[in-house]
Write a protein that holds these residues in place. Structure first.
Motif, PDB file in Angstrom:
ATOM      1  N   GLY A  45      12.969  -5.123  22.595  1.00  0.00           N
ATOM      2  CA  GLY A  45      13.884  -4.358  23.313  1.00  0.00           C
ATOM      3  C   GLY A  45      13.354  -3.084  24.038  1.00  0.00           C
ATOM      4  O   GLY A  45      13.686  -2.781  25.049  1.00  0.00           O
ATOM      5  N   TYR A 265      15.515  -2.110  18.547  1.00  0.00           N
ATOM      6  CA  TYR A 265      16.304  -3.092  19.455  1.00  0.00           C
ATOM      7  C   TYR A 265      17.586  -2.311  20.194  1.00  0.00           C
ATOM      8  O   TYR A 265      17.875  -2.318  21.131  1.00  0.00           O
ATOM      9  N   VAL A 269      17.829  -0.880  24.426  1.00  0.00           N
ATOM     10  CA  VAL A 269      18.550  -2.122  25.054  1.00  0.00           C
ATOM     11  C   VAL A 269      19.812  -1.204  25.600  1.00  0.00           C
ATOM     12  O   VAL A 269      19.934  -1.185  26.877  1.00  0.00           O
TER      13      VAL A 269
END
Length: 322
Positions: A45, A265, A269
């Protein structure tokens, strides 16, 4: 000891004022600063966010500078939203220039002062983009749905005042992000992104609906000025959905993720889609221009003639039959 759940890159959630690699216990041994702190095994990520930030440097900075140049050249015949577009382009350029410093500090300098400057730039990006886009949406909303009121508030002093207000909010948020340690500070960004997202979607949907209705009975073609406004608003809708929907959809549900999953993550993102708006916004603006600003009329005419000659050679039978 309380864990720091901040994203290693875009540090919106900062429960402590110290960098991520330093524990609360001052007498503990300091580890070298690392962008992957706590996410060494879950770095995908973060790499995704870094990749998009590199695109901001390569494409976004030149595109934003070109937007600023065009707005300056068009200052004699400006639109009411130009001041918002210009300041937003400047802020996005500033954010893009911080990416090389981020890489250098992560891997070479390990400087606390540079890290503070980076956190300030992330605060600017978190706030300036959504707020200035909201101002553009407000400007278009009043212009289309309340034209009489729009005429009364058309003088630039009103937009300058709104710009100053947004800049004050941006710098206050960025300073608080840099200092860190404020309780529930992460909820400020979550509330801001939710409020601005729904405001922009509501404004743009109302504008599109009003412009569609304004064709009148039996008319298939829209007025050229309204058609131009329709395209502008439609492009704003695309920007809002693509860049702001991911964090809006992900961040309010932090409690449903494990701490490592959210920090390594979900946050990188979500912020990656927000950060890449520094490239998408100027490109969308440039795509709405009637012609490319860096090509002269003679060059455009020459290119059109070349394309026409090529088509004639490719389809000789069609030309004869015609």
């Amino acid at each position: 000891m309380e864990r720091n759940l901040s994203s290693p890159l875009n540090l919106t959630f900062l429960p402590t004022p110290v960098p991520l690699n330093i524990t609360v216990n001052i007498n503990a041994t300091e580890k070298p600063f690392s962008v992957f702190e706590g996410c060494e095994q879950l770095a995908e990520g973060i790499l995704f966010d870094l990749t998009l930030q590199c695109i901001n440097v390569i494409v976004g900075i030149p595109a934003n500078l070109l937007v600023i140049v065009l707005l300056i050249q068009n200052r004699k015949n400006p639109t009411t939203s130009d001041i918002f577009l210009g300041v937003l382009a400047f802020m996005d350029s500033y954010f893009g220039t911080m990416t090389p410093l981020s890489f250098l500090n992560f891997y070479y300098w390990h400087s606390k002062e540079v890290w503070s400057a980076l956190k300030f730039s992330y605060g600017v990006k978190d706030t300036s983009g959504p707020l200035f886009l909201s101002c553009i949406c407000l400007d278009r909303f009043v212009a289309v749905l309340f034209p009489v009121m729009f005429g009364q508030f058309k003088p630039i002093k009103y937009r300058l005042s709104l710009t100053v207000l947004v800049l004050c909010l941006t710098f206050a948020y960025s300073a608080a992000k840099t200092v860190g340690g404020l309780p529930n500070f992460e909820k400020v960004f979550t509330g801001e992104i939710l409020a601005t997202f729904f405001w922009m979607v509501l404004c743009n949907v109302c504008i599109l609906w009003a412009l569609k209705r304004s064709r009148g009975a039996g008319k298939d073609e829209m007025h050229p000025m309204k058609k131009k406004a329709f395209k502008m608003v439609l492009s704003l809708v695309c920007i809002v959905v693509f860049n702001y929907l991911p964090p809006v959809a992900l961040f309010p549900f932090e409690d449903y993720y494990s701490p490592d999953m959210f920090r390594c993550y979900v946050q990188p993102v979500g912020f990656a889609f927000l950060n890449i708006s520094s490239t998408i916004q100027p490109l969308v603006y440039l795509s709405r221009l009637e012609k490319l600003p860096f090509l002269s009329d003679s060059c455009v005419k020459k290119c059109c003639n070349c394309v026409s000659a090529k088509n004639n050679k490719t389809h000789p039978a069609q030309n004869i039959s015609a």
